[in-house]
Design a protein around this motif. Structure first.
Motif, PDB file in Angstrom:
ATOM      1  N   TYR A  16       0.851  -1.182   0.000  1.00  0.00           N
ATOM      2  CA  TYR A  16       0.000   0.000   0.000  1.00  0.00           C
ATOM      3  C   TYR A  16       0.889   1.235   0.000  1.00  0.00           C
ATOM      4  O   TYR A  16       1.794   1.361   0.794  1.00  0.00           O
ATOM      5  CB  TYR A  16      -0.911  -0.015   1.232  1.00  0.00           C
ATOM      6  N   GLY A  18      -0.404   4.580  -0.209  1.00  0.00           N
ATOM      7  CA  GLY A  18      -1.184   5.789   0.056  1.00  0.00           C
ATOM      8  C   GLY A  18      -0.895   6.374   1.425  1.00  0.00           C
ATOM      9  O   GLY A  18      -0.033   5.906   2.165  1.00  0.00           O
ATOM     10  N   PHE A  21      -4.211   5.784   7.144  1.00  0.00           N
ATOM     11  CA  PHE A  21      -5.619   6.019   7.426  1.00  0.00           C
ATOM     12  C   PHE A  21      -6.136   4.990   8.422  1.00  0.00           C
ATOM     13  O   PHE A  21      -5.520   3.952   8.641  1.00  0.00           O
ATOM     14  CB  PHE A  21      -6.454   5.959   6.138  1.00  0.00           C
ATOM     15  N   LEU A  23      -9.858   3.068   9.124  1.00  0.00           N
ATOM     16  CA  LEU A  23     -11.213   2.846   8.653  1.00  0.00           C
ATOM     17  C   LEU A  23     -12.036   2.415   9.861  1.00  0.00           C
ATOM     18  O   LEU A  23     -11.718   1.418  10.508  1.00  0.00           O
ATOM     19  CB  LEU A  23     -11.244   1.771   7.568  1.00  0.00           C
ATOM     20  N   LEU A  35     -13.935   7.177   7.440  1.00  0.00           N
ATOM     21  CA  LEU A  35     -12.518   7.151   7.139  1.00  0.00           C
ATOM     22  C   LEU A  35     -11.840   8.309   7.846  1.00  0.00           C
ATOM     23  O   LEU A  35     -12.277   9.453   7.752  1.00  0.00           O
ATOM     24  CB  LEU A  35     -12.329   7.289   5.628  1.00  0.00           C
ATOM     25  N   LEU A  37      -8.289  10.172   7.969  1.00  0.00           N
ATOM     26  CA  LEU A  37      -6.992  10.310   7.329  1.00  0.00           C
ATOM     27  C   LEU A  37      -5.989  10.806   8.363  1.00  0.00           C
ATOM     28  O   LEU A  37      -6.202  11.836   8.997  1.00  0.00           O
ATOM     29  CB  LEU A  37      -7.075  11.278   6.150  1.00  0.00           C
ATOM     30  N   ALA A  50     -14.480   7.682   0.156  1.00  0.00           N
ATOM     31  CA  ALA A  50     -13.761   6.695   0.961  1.00  0.00           C
ATOM     32  C   ALA A  50     -13.571   5.353   0.246  1.00  0.00           C
ATOM     33  O   ALA A  50     -12.854   4.486   0.746  1.00  0.00           O
ATOM     34  CB  ALA A  50     -14.509   6.469   2.273  1.00  0.00           C
ATOM     35  N   ASP A  52     -11.807   4.230  -2.370  1.00  0.00           N
ATOM     36  CA  ASP A  52     -10.440   3.793  -2.651  1.00  0.00           C
ATOM     37  C   ASP A  52      -9.760   3.269  -1.395  1.00  0.00           C
ATOM     38  O   ASP A  52      -9.030   2.278  -1.439  1.00  0.00           O
ATOM     39  CB  ASP A  52      -9.604   4.937  -3.241  1.00  0.00           C
ATOM     40  N   TYR A  53      -9.994   3.924  -0.286  1.00  0.00           N
ATOM     41  CA  TYR A  53      -9.400   3.481   0.977  1.00  0.00           C
ATOM     42  C   TYR A  53     -10.020   2.171   1.440  1.00  0.00           C
ATOM     43  O   TYR A  53      -9.345   1.307   1.982  1.00  0.00           O
ATOM     44  CB  TYR A  53      -9.555   4.557   2.047  1.00  0.00           C
ATOM     45  N   ARG A  54     -11.319   2.006   1.214  1.00  0.00           N
ATOM     46  CA  ARG A  54     -11.963   0.739   1.581  1.00  0.00           C
ATOM     47  C   ARG A  54     -11.362  -0.418   0.783  1.00  0.00           C
ATOM     48  O   ARG A  54     -11.128  -1.497   1.306  1.00  0.00           O
ATOM     49  CB  ARG A  54     -13.467   0.824   1.340  1.00  0.00           C
ATOM     50  N   ALA A  56      -8.304  -0.513  -0.505  1.00  0.00           N
ATOM     51  CA  ALA A  56      -6.954  -0.740   0.019  1.00  0.00           C
ATOM     52  C   ALA A  56      -7.026  -1.505   1.330  1.00  0.00           C
ATOM     53  O   ALA A  56      -6.251  -2.434   1.571  1.00  0.00           O
ATOM     54  CB  ALA A  56      -6.225   0.585   0.213  1.00  0.00           C
ATOM     55  N   PHE A  57      -7.960  -1.131   2.196  1.00  0.00           N
ATOM     56  CA  PHE A  57      -8.122  -1.809   3.477  1.00  0.00           C
ATOM     57  C   PHE A  57      -8.508  -3.270   3.278  1.00  0.00           C
ATOM     58  O   PHE A  57      -7.959  -4.166   3.932  1.00  0.00           O
ATOM     59  CB  PHE A  57      -9.177  -1.093   4.320  1.00  0.00           C
TER      60      PHE A  57
END
Length: 88
Positions: A16, A18, A21, A23, A35, A37, A50, A52-54, A56-57
């Motif tokens: 990862y 990014g 963060f 979640l 989310l 940050l 959110a 994209d972060y989900r 990645a998570f």
């Protein structure tokens, strides 16, 4: 609450890249994930922002050690640490 440790990217092929963060997921189905940050005091509640972060998570979670392995992984890491001068 659960603590899950990510495997080294050499083992998973996934790294990862990014911003850090957190979640936040809630058991109530009517409360959306939120989310946070870590590079600033930002709390994002917009589901689309959110996403994209989900993703990645989810990828990190799937490639990480299982939650029930966390104590063993931490014990292994602790065994590799060295104690510096003057430490007891």
């Amino acid at each position: 609450m659960a603590l899950q440790i990510a495997r080294p990217s050499a083992d998973t092929g996934y790294l990862y890249r990014g911003a850090p963060f957190t979640l936040l997921r809630f058991p109530e189905r009517d409360r959306p994930d939120m989310l946070h940050l870590l590079h600033g005091p930002v709390l994002v509640e917009d589901r689309r922002q959110a996403e994209d972060y989900r993703r990645a998570f989810a990828r990190l979670s799937l490639s990480a050690f299982r939650v029930d392995h966390t104590p063993d992984v931490l014990d292994e890491v602790r065994g590799t640490l060295t104690v510096g001068p003057g430490a007891s």
